[in-house]
Design a protein around this motif. Structure first.
Motif, PDB file in Angstrom:
ATOM      1  N   PRO A  44       0.820  -1.208   0.000  1.00  0.00           N
ATOM      2  CA  PRO A  44       0.000   0.000   0.000  1.00  0.00           C
ATOM      3  C   PRO A  44       0.855   1.259   0.000  1.00  0.00           C
ATOM      4  O   PRO A  44       1.944   1.283   0.583  1.00  0.00           O
ATOM      5  N   ALA A  45       0.353   2.272  -0.664  1.00  0.00           N
ATOM      6  CA  ALA A  45       1.077   3.546  -0.710  1.00  0.00           C
ATOM      7  C   ALA A  45       1.328   4.037   0.705  1.00  0.00           C
ATOM      8  O   ALA A  45       0.429   4.097   1.538  1.00  0.00           O
ATOM      9  N   ALA A  46       2.587   4.374   0.969  1.00  0.00           N
ATOM     10  CA  ALA A  46       2.975   4.744   2.326  1.00  0.00           C
ATOM     11  C   ALA A  46       2.373   6.076   2.718  1.00  0.00           C
ATOM     12  O   ALA A  46       2.370   7.022   1.956  1.00  0.00           O
ATOM     13  N   ALA A  75       5.053   2.741 -11.961  1.00  0.00           N
ATOM     14  CA  ALA A  75       4.437   1.813 -11.009  1.00  0.00           C
ATOM     15  C   ALA A  75       3.808   0.626 -11.735  1.00  0.00           C
ATOM     16  O   ALA A  75       3.926  -0.523 -11.304  1.00  0.00           O
ATOM     17  N   GLN A  76       3.128   0.905 -12.842  1.00  0.00           N
ATOM     18  CA  GLN A  76       2.520  -0.169 -13.611  1.00  0.00           C
ATOM     19  C   GLN A  76       3.576  -1.112 -14.195  1.00  0.00           C
ATOM     20  O   GLN A  76       3.283  -2.283 -14.453  1.00  0.00           O
ATOM     21  N   ALA A  77       4.789  -0.604 -14.401  1.00  0.00           N
ATOM     22  CA  ALA A  77       5.891  -1.420 -14.905  1.00  0.00           C
ATOM     23  C   ALA A  77       6.620  -2.145 -13.782  1.00  0.00           C
ATOM     24  O   ALA A  77       7.646  -2.784 -14.019  1.00  0.00           O
ATOM     25  N   GLY A  78       6.132  -2.034 -12.556  1.00  0.00           N
ATOM     26  CA  GLY A  78       6.699  -2.767 -11.442  1.00  0.00           C
ATOM     27  C   GLY A  78       7.752  -2.034 -10.643  1.00  0.00           C
ATOM     28  O   GLY A  78       8.510  -2.645  -9.890  1.00  0.00           O
ATOM     29  N   VAL A  79       7.820  -0.722 -10.792  1.00  0.00           N
ATOM     30  CA  VAL A  79       8.850   0.075 -10.127  1.00  0.00           C
ATOM     31  C   VAL A  79       8.249   0.850  -8.957  1.00  0.00           C
ATOM     32  O   VAL A  79       7.221   1.512  -9.108  1.00  0.00           O
ATOM     33  N   ASP A  80       8.888   0.785  -7.783  1.00  0.00           N
ATOM     34  CA  ASP A  80       8.461   1.610  -6.660  1.00  0.00           C
ATOM     35  C   ASP A  80       8.883   3.055  -6.894  1.00  0.00           C
ATOM     36  O   ASP A  80      10.024   3.331  -7.288  1.00  0.00           O
ATOM     37  N   VAL A  81       7.976   3.962  -6.627  1.00  0.00           N
ATOM     38  CA  VAL A  81       8.171   5.382  -6.907  1.00  0.00           C
ATOM     39  C   VAL A  81       7.920   6.186  -5.639  1.00  0.00           C
ATOM     40  O   VAL A  81       6.949   5.918  -4.914  1.00  0.00           O
ATOM     41  N   HIS A  82       8.785   7.168  -5.382  1.00  0.00           N
ATOM     42  CA  HIS A  82       8.480   8.139  -4.335  1.00  0.00           C
ATOM     43  C   HIS A  82       8.450   9.525  -4.960  1.00  0.00           C
ATOM     44  O   HIS A  82       9.382   9.923  -5.663  1.00  0.00           O
ATOM     45  N   THR A 283      -1.913   1.544  -7.312  1.00  0.00           N
ATOM     46  CA  THR A 283      -0.999   0.443  -7.643  1.00  0.00           C
ATOM     47  C   THR A 283      -0.290  -0.099  -6.409  1.00  0.00           C
ATOM     48  O   THR A 283       0.250  -1.205  -6.425  1.00  0.00           O
ATOM     49  N   GLY A 284      -0.253   0.656  -5.325  1.00  0.00           N
ATOM     50  CA  GLY A 284       0.473   0.285  -4.131  1.00  0.00           C
ATOM     51  C   GLY A 284       1.963   0.503  -4.221  1.00  0.00           C
ATOM     52  O   GLY A 284       2.706   0.157  -3.305  1.00  0.00           O
ATOM     53  N   ARG A 285       2.424   1.102  -5.287  1.00  0.00           N
ATOM     54  CA  ARG A 285       3.865   1.299  -5.486  1.00  0.00           C
ATOM     55  C   ARG A 285       4.274   2.771  -5.437  1.00  0.00           C
ATOM     56  O   ARG A 285       5.431   3.089  -5.646  1.00  0.00           O
ATOM     57  N   VAL A 286       3.345   3.654  -5.188  1.00  0.00           N
ATOM     58  CA  VAL A 286       3.648   5.089  -5.236  1.00  0.00           C
ATOM     59  C   VAL A 286       3.400   5.723  -3.870  1.00  0.00           C
ATOM     60  O   VAL A 286       2.311   5.589  -3.302  1.00  0.00           O
ATOM     61  N   SER A 287       4.416   6.403  -3.353  1.00  0.00           N
ATOM     62  CA  SER A 287       4.310   7.170  -2.110  1.00  0.00           C
ATOM     63  C   SER A 287       4.572   8.636  -2.411  1.00  0.00           C
ATOM     64  O   SER A 287       5.288   8.965  -3.357  1.00  0.00           O
ATOM     65  N   ILE A 288       3.980   9.502  -1.624  1.00  0.00           N
ATOM     66  CA  ILE A 288       4.139  10.943  -1.831  1.00  0.00           C
ATOM     67  C   ILE A 288       4.511  11.609  -0.522  1.00  0.00           C
ATOM     68  O   ILE A 288       3.889  11.358   0.519  1.00  0.00           O
ATOM     69  N   SER A 289       5.530  12.473  -0.556  1.00  0.00           N
ATOM     70  CA  SER A 289       5.910  13.285   0.603  1.00  0.00           C
ATOM     71  C   SER A 289       5.567  14.741   0.335  1.00  0.00           C
ATOM     72  O   SER A 289       6.292  15.440  -0.370  1.00  0.00           O
TER      73      SER A 289
END
Length: 547
Positions: A44-46, A75-82, A283-289
């Motif tokens: 899950p997105a942090a 994210a759709q390509a499987g990469v974690d993103v911040h 996607t569960g791979r994207v977090s935002i600060s």
């Protein structure tokens, strides 16, 4: 049907979508190559902000159009993103129960770290209308840079929070002058349709338009344009048009019909929070600060990058400074934010490999504003939708496209108001000032004269035909033209000059520009659909080729 799933190698198999409209009718399962670490499982997105010492596969600076596209497709390509966002999250209502302040009653939420408002219309009926407000990390930045004020959105969603949502695809015949190194056929068959679908673009129902009180101002604008021989076009937008019709019927809380636009829209507008960013976070791979500002990006061992980030409080103070590492960094802080950061990093030696094109090719999309005083028999309506839906197209003959804009004051003004986009040739450059440590822009207010001349090809003719005059009380005392501002900053890290033809920065593999800084100064129309479509094109190639 929306199909955002990657297929095959990279994302080249993403299906085409229906092309919404143009001006005339008005991202694989592997991670990026090299040091880009794959995400092993979607989580899950942090909710927590980025921690000191963190390592992220992909760090995106900014949450506007380009950054949101990049985050979703990575994210759709499987990469974690911040994602790092200087502004607030804008997800908590204020004491009035609303997240955003009304245009006619700006408060602390309205401006980015100002103690006095800086409204585009500084005067009304002869009186100055700016007022003191508490210093706060508000939603609209009125950044003064020498000869121009650049209005920019501050918050998760970037400019999509504060614009009028006019989602215009340039006419095909104008595209070569906008992005000469980009395949127009590919853009118009694949990436513009993809962008329009992803943004949720639609057009007002023409039948409803004809009788809606809130668009009386636009019908008056149409009549005057057509009587002077100018093409009048309906312009697509990202507002929920069904919601607006319900607003007019009084069955839902009012938003566009309550004048909400400049400082955010509480209900009906499909900002990036509701479209690309919502899907990215899902996607569960994207977090935002939020309330984090990148101050440095520099090469680190193993082909990675060291990124220094300041955490801010709501009065703009730094509460912590964090150092993280990233495999890849995507600059998406907007034309001004990206350009200023890159210029500073090159000048201070943090990124010495950047070439001499960084900082060049900046323009204002030819923005200039004006108002006309109509006769008493041409009232424009006390209730005006804050979401524009139409324009006057004189680009081919006069170099101007004019948005028939609202003036949502809540009273009858007998005024027509316009934001023109013009074929202004002037381009400015960002440069580092070693004495102050700032990045300056050499734009000159006098460079707006071509824009005024082009806008006059429309409005001088309309005034002559209608026997009307320009309003002189909107931008100061006896001042006709709003020549001091832009809503559409573009350029500063131009595609195929400061970068390669897909936004890879020269001299530093793994650094990318993916926002409006890539576009050299002008799009001939409101720019965010082009920024989105170009980002879709570029990130697809980056994922496929850099796998």
């Amino acid at each position: 049907m929306n199909d955002d799933s990657p297929r095959g190698t990279g994302l080249r198999g993403v299906s085409r979508r229906r092309f919404i409209t143009g001006t005339g009718s008005f991202l694989g399962s592997a991670a990026l190559a090299g040091q880009l670490t794959p995400a092993h499982a979607a989580t899950p997105a942090a909710a927590a902000v980025i921690e000191p010492g963190a390592h992220v596969p992909a760090l995106v600076i900014g949450t506007g159009y380009g950054g949101s596209v990049a985050a979703l497709r990575l994210a759709q390509a499987g990469v974690d993103v911040h994602m790092i966002e200087m502004g607030m999250a804008w997800d908590t209502p204020g004491s009035d129960g609303k997240i955003f302040a009304n245009t006619t009653s700006p408060d602390h939420r309205s401006y980015w770290l100002r103690t006095r408002t800086k409204q585009p219309l500084s005067n009304f009926l002869g009186f100055p209308i700016d007022k003191d407000v508490p210093r706060y990390t508000g939603i609209l930045d009125a950044e003064e840079m020498g000869g121009i004020i650049v209005y920019q959105g501050r918050g998760v969603g970037g400019g999509s929070l504060v614009n009028g949502g006019m989602a215009v695809t340039p006419k095909r015949e104008n595209f070569a002058a906008v992005l000469p190194s980009v395949d127009a056929a590919q853009m118009y068959s694949v990436y513009y349709p993809r962008a329009n679908a992803g943004l949720g673009v639609g057009t007002v129902d023409p039948t409803w338009f004809e009788t809606a009180d809130c668009y009386q101002y636009a019908r008056v604008g149409r009549k005057h344009a057509q009587r002077s021989g100018f093409p009048f076009v309906f312009v697509p937008d990202v507002y929920d048009w069904d919601y607006m019709e319900q607003e007019a019927a009084g069955t839902v809380p009012k938003s566009a019909l309550a004048g909400e636009i400049l400082y955010g829209n509480n209900y009906g507008k499909k900002s990036l929070q509701k479209t690309y960013l919502a899907r990215a976070k899902a996607t569960g791979r994207v977090s935002i600060s939020p309330l984090h500002k990148v101050t440095s990006v520099a090469p680190a061992t193993g082909g990675r990058y060291t990124v220094v980030i300041d955490q801010l409080n709501t009065t703009g103070g730094t509460t912590a400074t964090k150092t993280v590492t990233a495999d890849r960094v995507f600059f998406a802080a907007g034309s001004v934010g990206t350009s200023k950061l890159l210029v500073r990093l090159k000048a201070t030696g943090a990124l010495p490999g950047l070439n001499s094109e960084v900082g060049k090719g900046w323009g204002d999309n030819g923005n200039v504003m004006c108002g006309r005083a109509n006769h008493l028999w041409d009232p424009t309506g006390a209730v005006q939708s804050s979401i524009p839906c139409s324009g006057i197209d004189n680009w081919a003959a006069g170099g101007a496209f004019a948005e028939v804009a609202p003036l949502p004051t809540g009273i009858e003004t007998f005024a027509s108001f316009y934001l023109s986009i013009t074929k202004n040739p002037h381009r400015a450059q960002f440069s580092y000032n070693a004495g102050t440590g700032n990045v300056d822009l050499n734009w000159q207010t006098a460079w707006k004269q071509p824009s005024i001349d082009m806008a006059k090809t429309i409005f001088d003719k309309i005034n002559a035909k209608e026997g009307t005059i320009y309003r002189t009380d909107l931008f100061g005392t006896y001042k006709i033209w709003g020549d001091h501002l832009t809503y559409h900053p573009l350029g500063g890290a131009v595609l195929n000059k400061a970068t390669d033809n897909y936004g890879r920065l020269h001299g530093h593999p793994g650094l990318y520009v993916i926002d409006g800084a890539l576009i050299p100064g002008n799009t001939s129309v409101n720019p965010f659909v082009t920024i989105t479509a170009l980002a879709e094109r570029n990130i697809e190639e980056i994922i496929a080729a850099d796998l």
